[in-house]
Scaffold this motif. Structure first.
Motif, short mmCIF file in Angstrom:
data_model
loop_
_atom_site.label_atom_id
_atom_site.label_comp_id
_atom_site.label_asym_id
_atom_site.label_seq_id
_atom_site.Cartn_x
_atom_site.Cartn_y
_atom_site.Cartn_z
N HIS A 3 0.85 -1.19 0.00
CA HIS A 3 0.00 0.00 0.00
C HIS A 3 0.88 1.24 0.00
CE1 HIS A 3 -2.54 -3.17 1.68
NE2 HIS A 3 -3.55 -2.50 1.19
N HIS A 4 0.27 2.37 -0.29
CA HIS A 4 0.96 3.64 -0.16
C HIS A 4 -0.04 4.71 0.24
CE1 HIS A 4 -0.42 5.23 -4.09
NE2 HIS A 4 -0.34 3.98 -4.47
N ALA A 49 1.52 2.05 5.26
CA ALA A 49 1.95 3.27 4.58
C ALA A 49 3.44 3.26 4.26
CB ALA A 49 1.60 4.50 5.42
N GLU A 50 4.20 2.50 5.03
CA GLU A 50 5.64 2.38 4.78
C GLU A 50 5.94 1.40 3.65
OE1 GLU A 50 7.32 1.37 8.57
OE2 GLU A 50 6.94 3.37 9.38
N GLY A 51 4.90 0.75 3.10
CA GLY A 51 5.09 -0.15 1.97
C GLY A 51 5.38 -1.60 2.35
N GLU A 52 5.16 -1.97 3.60
CA GLU A 52 5.40 -3.35 4.03
C GLU A 52 4.46 -4.29 3.26
OE1 GLU A 52 6.29 -6.79 5.40
OE2 GLU A 52 7.45 -5.10 6.17
N PRO A 53 4.99 -5.29 2.57
CA PRO A 53 4.14 -6.17 1.79
C PRO A 53 3.30 -7.15 2.61
CG PRO A 53 6.42 -6.83 1.56
CD PRO A 53 6.41 -5.56 2.36
N ASP A 54 3.72 -7.49 3.83
CA ASP A 54 2.95 -8.41 4.67
C ASP A 54 2.66 -7.72 6.01
OD1 ASP A 54 1.75 -10.51 5.99
OD2 ASP A 54 3.33 -11.96 5.51
N VAL A 55 1.66 -6.85 5.99
CA VAL A 55 1.31 -6.07 7.18
C VAL A 55 0.92 -6.97 8.35
CG1 VAL A 55 -0.24 -4.30 8.11
CG2 VAL A 55 0.68 -4.07 5.78
N VAL A 82 -8.61 1.31 2.47
CA VAL A 82 -8.58 1.58 1.03
C VAL A 82 -9.93 2.10 0.58
CG1 VAL A 82 -8.36 0.51 -1.25
CG2 VAL A 82 -6.70 -0.03 0.55
N ALA A 83 -11.02 1.48 1.03
CA ALA A 83 -12.36 1.91 0.64
C ALA A 83 -12.65 3.34 1.08
CB ALA A 83 -13.40 0.96 1.23
N GLN A 84 -12.07 3.76 2.21
CA GLN A 84 -12.28 5.13 2.72
C GLN A 84 -11.32 6.13 2.08
OE1 GLN A 84 -12.73 5.64 7.03
NE2 GLN A 84 -12.72 3.41 7.16
N GLY A 85 -10.39 5.66 1.24
CA GLY A 85 -9.42 6.55 0.62
C GLY A 85 -8.29 6.95 1.53
N LEU A 86 -8.04 6.19 2.60
CA LEU A 86 -7.00 6.49 3.56
C LEU A 86 -5.70 5.74 3.27
CD1 LEU A 86 -9.22 6.57 6.76
CD2 LEU A 86 -8.52 8.49 5.30
N LEU A 87 -5.76 4.81 2.35
CA LEU A 87 -4.60 4.10 1.79
C LEU A 87 -4.95 3.75 0.35
CD1 LEU A 87 -3.45 1.38 4.39
CD2 LEU A 87 -2.14 3.36 3.63
#
Length: 91
Positions: A3-4, A49-55, A82-87
């Motif tokens: 994610h970003h 947000a830091e881009g970790e692939p396996d949160v 993601v649905a809320q637009g926060l990621l």
């Protein structure tokens, strides 16, 4: 899945202090409603947000719990963010 942070999302992270958990304040710009995430929710957003692939695995390691105990909840929460637009999901 990585994610970003969306381009038009303002964000401030307050680290833990005096026994209080980490807090993240988010606001879609220019006119979105502010959102506050506390404790585990803030950790999940920050890790993603830091881009970790396996949160889920990263969170489980931080909390010293088995990943299977958190994976489902973390993945649902990420989907909601993601649905809320926060990621955003990275492509």
């Amino acid at each position: 899945m990585t994610h970003h942070i969306p381009h038009r999302l303002g964000h401030v992270t307050l680290p833990p202090e005096d026994g209080r958990p980490v807090v993240v304040y988010l606001m879609p710009l220019p006119d979105g409603d502010p959102v506050g995430l506390h404790g585990t929710a803030a950790l999940i957003w920050s890790i993603a947000a830091e881009g970790e692939p396996d949160v889920p695995a990263a969170l489980a390691e931080l909390l010293a719990v088995p990943v299977d105990t958190v994976r489902g909840d973390v993945e649902r929460f990420l989907t909601d963010l993601v649905a809320q637009g926060l990621l955003e999901e990275a492509r």
